[in-house]
Design a protein around this motif. Structure first.
Motif, PDB file in Angstrom:
ATOM      1  N   ALA A   1       0.856  -1.260   0.287  1.00  0.00           N
ATOM      2  CA  ALA A   1      -0.211  -0.079  -0.083  1.00  0.00           C
ATOM      3  C   ALA A   1       0.877   1.574  -0.064  1.00  0.00           C
ATOM      4  O   ALA A   1       0.518   2.646  -0.911  1.00  0.00           O
ATOM      5  CB  ALA A   1      -0.860  -0.454   1.378  1.00  0.00           C
ATOM      6  N   GLU A   2       1.756   0.722   1.155  1.00  0.00           N
ATOM      7  CA  GLU A   2       3.208   2.299   0.824  1.00  0.00           C
ATOM      8  C   GLU A   2       3.446   3.091  -0.740  1.00  0.00           C
ATOM      9  O   GLU A   2       3.513   3.852  -1.467  1.00  0.00           O
ATOM     10  CB  GLU A   2       4.094   2.085   1.668  1.00  0.00           C
ATOM     11  CG  GLU A   2       5.253   2.931   1.629  1.00  0.00           C
ATOM     12  CD  GLU A   2       4.468   3.969   2.362  1.00  0.00           C
ATOM     13  OE1 GLU A   2       6.282   5.219   2.446  1.00  0.00           O
ATOM     14  OE2 GLU A   2       3.772   4.434   2.909  1.00  0.00           O
ATOM     15  N   LEU A   3       4.082   1.653  -0.721  1.00  0.00           N
ATOM     16  CA  LEU A   3       4.937   1.641  -2.739  1.00  0.00           C
ATOM     17  C   LEU A   3       3.624   2.386  -3.921  1.00  0.00           C
ATOM     18  O   LEU A   3       3.531   3.017  -4.777  1.00  0.00           O
ATOM     19  CB  LEU A   3       4.587   0.557  -3.344  1.00  0.00           C
ATOM     20  CG  LEU A   3       5.317   0.240  -4.901  1.00  0.00           C
ATOM     21  CD1 LEU A   3       6.304   1.343  -5.463  1.00  0.00           C
ATOM     22  CD2 LEU A   3       5.779  -0.612  -5.341  1.00  0.00           C
ATOM     23  N   ARG A   4       2.257   1.461  -3.826  1.00  0.00           N
ATOM     24  CA  ARG A   4       1.229   2.108  -4.750  1.00  0.00           C
ATOM     25  C   ARG A   4       0.484   3.485  -4.633  1.00  0.00           C
ATOM     26  O   ARG A   4      -0.386   3.850  -5.006  1.00  0.00           O
ATOM     27  CB  ARG A   4       0.298   0.998  -4.240  1.00  0.00           C
ATOM     28  CG  ARG A   4       0.788  -0.355  -5.660  1.00  0.00           C
ATOM     29  CD  ARG A   4      -0.323  -1.613  -4.734  1.00  0.00           C
ATOM     30  NE  ARG A   4       0.890  -2.701  -5.007  1.00  0.00           N
ATOM     31  CZ  ARG A   4      -0.215  -4.157  -4.649  1.00  0.00           C
ATOM     32  NH1 ARG A   4      -1.314  -4.087  -4.406  1.00  0.00           N
ATOM     33  NH2 ARG A   4       1.352  -5.385  -5.179  1.00  0.00           N
ATOM     34  N   SER A   5       0.318   3.649  -3.199  1.00  0.00           N
ATOM     35  CA  SER A   5       0.048   5.243  -2.951  1.00  0.00           C
ATOM     36  C   SER A   5       1.124   6.550  -3.342  1.00  0.00           C
ATOM     37  O   SER A   5       0.449   7.308  -3.305  1.00  0.00           O
ATOM     38  CB  SER A   5       0.245   5.317  -1.527  1.00  0.00           C
ATOM     39  OG  SER A   5       1.341   5.401  -0.527  1.00  0.00           O
ATOM     40  N   ARG A   6       2.068   5.542  -4.259  1.00  0.00           N
ATOM     41  CA  ARG A   6       3.061   6.736  -4.783  1.00  0.00           C
ATOM     42  C   ARG A   6       3.227   6.416  -6.179  1.00  0.00           C
ATOM     43  O   ARG A   6       3.568   6.935  -6.546  1.00  0.00           O
ATOM     44  CB  ARG A   6       3.933   6.697  -4.567  1.00  0.00           C
ATOM     45  CG  ARG A   6       4.420   6.427  -2.623  1.00  0.00           C
ATOM     46  CD  ARG A   6       4.838   8.218  -2.078  1.00  0.00           C
ATOM     47  NE  ARG A   6       5.947   8.935  -2.635  1.00  0.00           N
ATOM     48  CZ  ARG A   6       7.083   8.595  -2.423  1.00  0.00           C
ATOM     49  NH1 ARG A   6       7.361   7.944  -1.473  1.00  0.00           N
ATOM     50  NH2 ARG A   6       8.313   9.462  -3.271  1.00  0.00           N
ATOM     51  N   ALA A   7       2.373   5.295  -7.158  1.00  0.00           N
ATOM     52  CA  ALA A   7       2.121   5.417  -7.599  1.00  0.00           C
ATOM     53  C   ALA A   7       0.876   5.426  -8.404  1.00  0.00           C
ATOM     54  O   ALA A   7       0.008   5.373  -7.842  1.00  0.00           O
ATOM     55  CB  ALA A   7       2.754   4.090  -8.189  1.00  0.00           C
ATOM     56  N   GLY A   8       1.142   5.869  -9.949  1.00  0.00           N
ATOM     57  CA  GLY A   8      -0.241   6.126 -10.904  1.00  0.00           C
ATOM     58  C   GLY A   8       0.001   4.520 -12.213  1.00  0.00           C
ATOM     59  O   GLY A   8       0.941   5.258 -12.778  1.00  0.00           O
ATOM     60  N   MET A   9      -1.112   4.323 -12.697  1.00  0.00           N
ATOM     61  CA  MET A   9      -1.449   3.284 -13.784  1.00  0.00           C
ATOM     62  C   MET A   9      -2.220   3.500 -15.523  1.00  0.00           C
ATOM     63  O   MET A   9      -3.225   4.112 -13.931  1.00  0.00           O
ATOM     64  CB  MET A   9      -1.424   2.188 -13.153  1.00  0.00           C
ATOM     65  CG  MET A   9      -0.025   1.223 -12.687  1.00  0.00           C
ATOM     66  SD  MET A   9      -0.236  -0.691 -12.352  1.00  0.00           S
ATOM     67  CE  MET A   9      -0.055  -1.038 -14.466  1.00  0.00           C
ATOM     68  N   VAL A  10      -1.349   3.661 -16.475  1.00  0.00           N
ATOM     69  CA  VAL A  10      -2.905   3.728 -17.431  1.00  0.00           C
ATOM     70  C   VAL A  10      -2.745   2.532 -18.102  1.00  0.00           C
ATOM     71  O   VAL A  10      -1.671   2.373 -18.137  1.00  0.00           O
ATOM     72  CB  VAL A  10      -2.491   4.890 -17.748  1.00  0.00           C
ATOM     73  CG1 VAL A  10      -3.634   5.051 -19.156  1.00  0.00           C
ATOM     74  CG2 VAL A  10      -3.002   6.491 -17.182  1.00  0.00           C
ATOM     75  N   LEU A  11      -3.477   1.357 -17.919  1.00  0.00           N
ATOM     76  CA  LEU A  11      -3.033   0.401 -18.654  1.00  0.00           C
ATOM     77  C   LEU A  11      -4.114   0.298 -19.651  1.00  0.00           C
ATOM     78  O   LEU A  11      -4.165   0.972 -20.390  1.00  0.00           O
ATOM     79  CB  LEU A  11      -3.837  -0.898 -18.045  1.00  0.00           C
ATOM     80  CG  LEU A  11      -2.994  -1.193 -16.333  1.00  0.00           C
ATOM     81  CD1 LEU A  11      -4.117  -2.216 -15.814  1.00  0.00           C
ATOM     82  CD2 LEU A  11      -1.530  -1.353 -16.475  1.00  0.00           C
TER      83      LEU A  11
END
Length: 634
Positions: A468-478
């Motif tokens: 959760a810590e990592l993904r709170s800093r990331a954004g994805m467009v698939l």
């Protein structure tokens, strides 16, 4: 179209293993422990109600004795006592009548005491009303216990979904998973609600009735109980065969749901490529499998009720014959045999009830086993306590250090991948299909963990950081857009919970969503449906890009983000993406080489290995793999 799954007609279906229904039942009962006090109250109420009900036939038998004694007493001459009446009967050669008369509480010359009969019947009525009240309260309380337990089970299933690794969902049909968490849980609710109350009352009734029967006649009780082993044997013989069929029924139901979900989600392609007839045929085959398993399971389990009823009737006839002889010989009163016959009916009734609902119980336990199998699936490793070294708003430095990974043992997808993305730079990953580009992204987001090597986020190993810590800093467009059944504004707002309406609109304008949304009758309040079928592929992609704008990530991942838009829209998005990538570390996965010419670092993957990396001009000058790809693209 997906290949037929196991069990389809024309293939060999696996033999269904014997299910541990006893263990599953114990596990279901174990879920009642948090409600021990309520369960104890249910047991007390049930015992009180059933014990009071069990007394009823004895009281009614006493009323019958009062009536019969009065009728016989009225026929005897007044002025003599019972002993003289018995002696007179024996003198006349009526020995059987004399034996019966000796066992009766009769007063010669006195008729029926209707007052006593009325009081006895009133007492019986009062006891039955009290018993009904107890049983009604018990049933209401038990229903609350069952529904609370099943609500907890649904909550566990929902929580389990979020603790499972992505590999679990990648390796199973979605329809089969949905069948477990919806159909099977609903079947458990139906089965438990129908059977628990009957099972409880049936077991208590058997014990209470057995005790009352022993007080009347141990001989007749032994005769009535003698047929129980035969009933149990018949039940066991039938259920051992139907058990596998119930397990197969729900397995086939899962496969049918998987086929329906796959066909419906790709219905446009099914029609386009002319597979409607094939889809119908496959549905017919799956449906036939469910029908055959269900029919056989219900038929076999349905034989339990008639079998136990037949055996119970044998004991009923035997008790009636032997009991009649005992009444005639004065060993038991007429009211006593009447009460005993009622008890025999009550004794056989719970057995027949349990047998009759056994198909429902087996079906529910088969579903429970499937749900428990899901709850027992291996979960993701627990998140470590580590945190990222830098706060939000600062682009990270990402390093892949000798990373190796394979979805299956012995079949690596990535081998010794080493690359570095400096803070605020854009890294483009290119290569043929199957080169490992998307796998690289899956590892970066910790959807999977590397088998070898490590991935560093500002010098910190991602394996030591919470997901959760990592993904709170990331954004994805698939490449595959995902929209849920909500409004356009809600789908964009999914990128950052709590975002204001103004922030959502700003993100929409940045991603060029505002242009086509303003032409819709509902504007941002237009519902898109769970597939977004009312929107074009490009419009759906733009909404997901707006979602990424709103998230304001420090690490941005674009996986074929512009593959579904036209050239004009792509140019507009590229301008927006250039702004979005500013002050962010960005990874771009792309087949269109024209979209990554301005990337700071281009990494060429093939066969899971890094063939070369560098800038656009540098790689062209090398005239290597990247140069060959550019030439092939024209």
């Amino acid at each position: 179209m997906p290949l037929p799954s196991r069990g389809a007609l024309g293939t060999t279906a696996p033999v269904e293993r014997a299910r541990d229904l006893r263990g599953v039942a114990a596990r279901m009962l174990g879920r009642l422990r948090p409600q021990r006090a309520a369960v104890a109250a249910v047991l007390v109420l049930s015992m009180c109600g059933i014990l009071i009900s069990a007394i009823g036939p004895r009281i009614l038998g006493h009323a019958t004795d009062l009536l019969f004694d009065g009728v016989i007493g009225a026929r005897l001459p007044a002025g003599i006592d019972k002993a003289q009446a018995v002696a007179d009967a024996r003198a006349r050669g009526e020995g059987t009548f004399a034996d019966m008369l000796a066992a009766m509480d009769v007063v010669p010359g006195h008729g029926v005491d209707f007052g006593a009969v009325g009081r006895t019947l009133g007492l019986a009525l009062g006891l039955y009303l009290v018993a009904a009240l107890f049983i009604w309260v018990q049933a209401r309380l038990l229903n609350v216990i069952v529904q609370r337990t099943l609500a907890g089970l649904r909550g566990e299933v929902a929580a389990k979904i979020h603790r499972l690794p992505l590999s679990h969902f990648d390796s199973r049909p979605r329809g089969e998973l949905l069948s477990r968490v919806t159909n099977d849980v609903d079947n458990i609710a139906t089965s438990v609600s129908m059977t628990v109350n009957q099972l409880l009352s049936s077991m208590l009734t058997l014990l209470a009735v057995l005790a009352m029967m022993l007080t009347i006649s141990p001989t007749l009780t032994a005769l009535a109980v003698a047929t129980v082993p035969l009933s149990l044997w018949a039940t066991r013989a039938i259920t051992r065969r139907s058990r596998k069929l119930f397990a197969a029924q729900w397995r086939n139901t899962g496969e049918l749901n998987a086929h329906i979900e796959e066909t419906y989600s790709g219905f446009t392609l099914v029609r386009t490529y002319g597979h409607r007839d094939a889809a119908r045929q496959r549905f017919t085959e799956r449906n036939e499998q469910v029908y055959r398993a269900s029919r056989s399971a219900q038929f076999l389990s349905g034989l339990v009720g008639p079998a136990t009823t037949f055996v119970g009737n044998i004991s009923y006839v035997a008790v009636a014959v032997v009991g009649g002889i005992e009444v005639a010989t004065g060993q038991i009163s007429l009211g006593g045999i009447q009460a005993f016959i009622q008890y025999v009916r009550q004794f056989n009734q719970p057995l027949a009830q349990v047998a009759g609902m056994y198909n429902t119980l087996q079906s529910g336990l088969a579903s429970a086993e499937r749900v428990f199998e899901f709850l027992d699936e291996t979960e993701m490793t627990p998140d470590p306590p580590g945190r990222l070294p830098t706060g939000r708003g600062r682009p990270p430095r990402i390093v892949f250090d000798g990373v190796g990974f394979g979805y299956r043992p012995g079949r690596p997808v990535l081998e010794s991948v080493t690359l570095t993305a400096e803070p605020g730079t854009t890294v483009a990953v290119v290569g043929p299909t199957g080169a490992g580009k998307t796998t690289l992204v899956n590892l970066l987001m910790r959807f999977y963990d590397p088998d070898a090597g490590r991935i560093l986020f500002d010098g910190t190993d991602l394996a030591t950081v919470g997901r959760a810590e990592l993904r709170s800093r990331a954004g994805m467009v698939l490449q595959d857009t995902w929209l849920f059944d909500g409004t356009i504004a809600e789908n964009i707002g999914y990128g950052r919970p709590g975002a204001t309406e103004a922030e959502i609109h700003d993100a929409a304008r940045s991603a060029f969503v505002d242009g086509f949304v303003s032409a819709l009758p509902g504007g941002y309040d237009t519902r898109v449906g769970d597939t977004g079928a009312a929107l074009s592929a490009g419009e759906r992609q733009l909404i997901t890009i707006a979602r990424a704008f709103l998230a304001r990530p420090d690490l941005l991942i674009l996986d074929e983000a512009t593959s579904s838009v036209d050239t004009r829209t792509e140019l507009r998005i590229q301008r927006a993406m250039a702004e979005l990538r500013r002050d962010r570390t960005c990874f771009i996965i792309a087949h269109r080489l024209s979209t990554i010419r301005d990337a700071d670092l281009i990494v060429v993957l093939d066969g899971g290995r890094v063939l070369e990396q560098g800038g656009h001009r540098e790689l062209l000058a090398r005239r290597g793999a990247y140069w060959a790809m550019i030439q092939a693209a024209g």
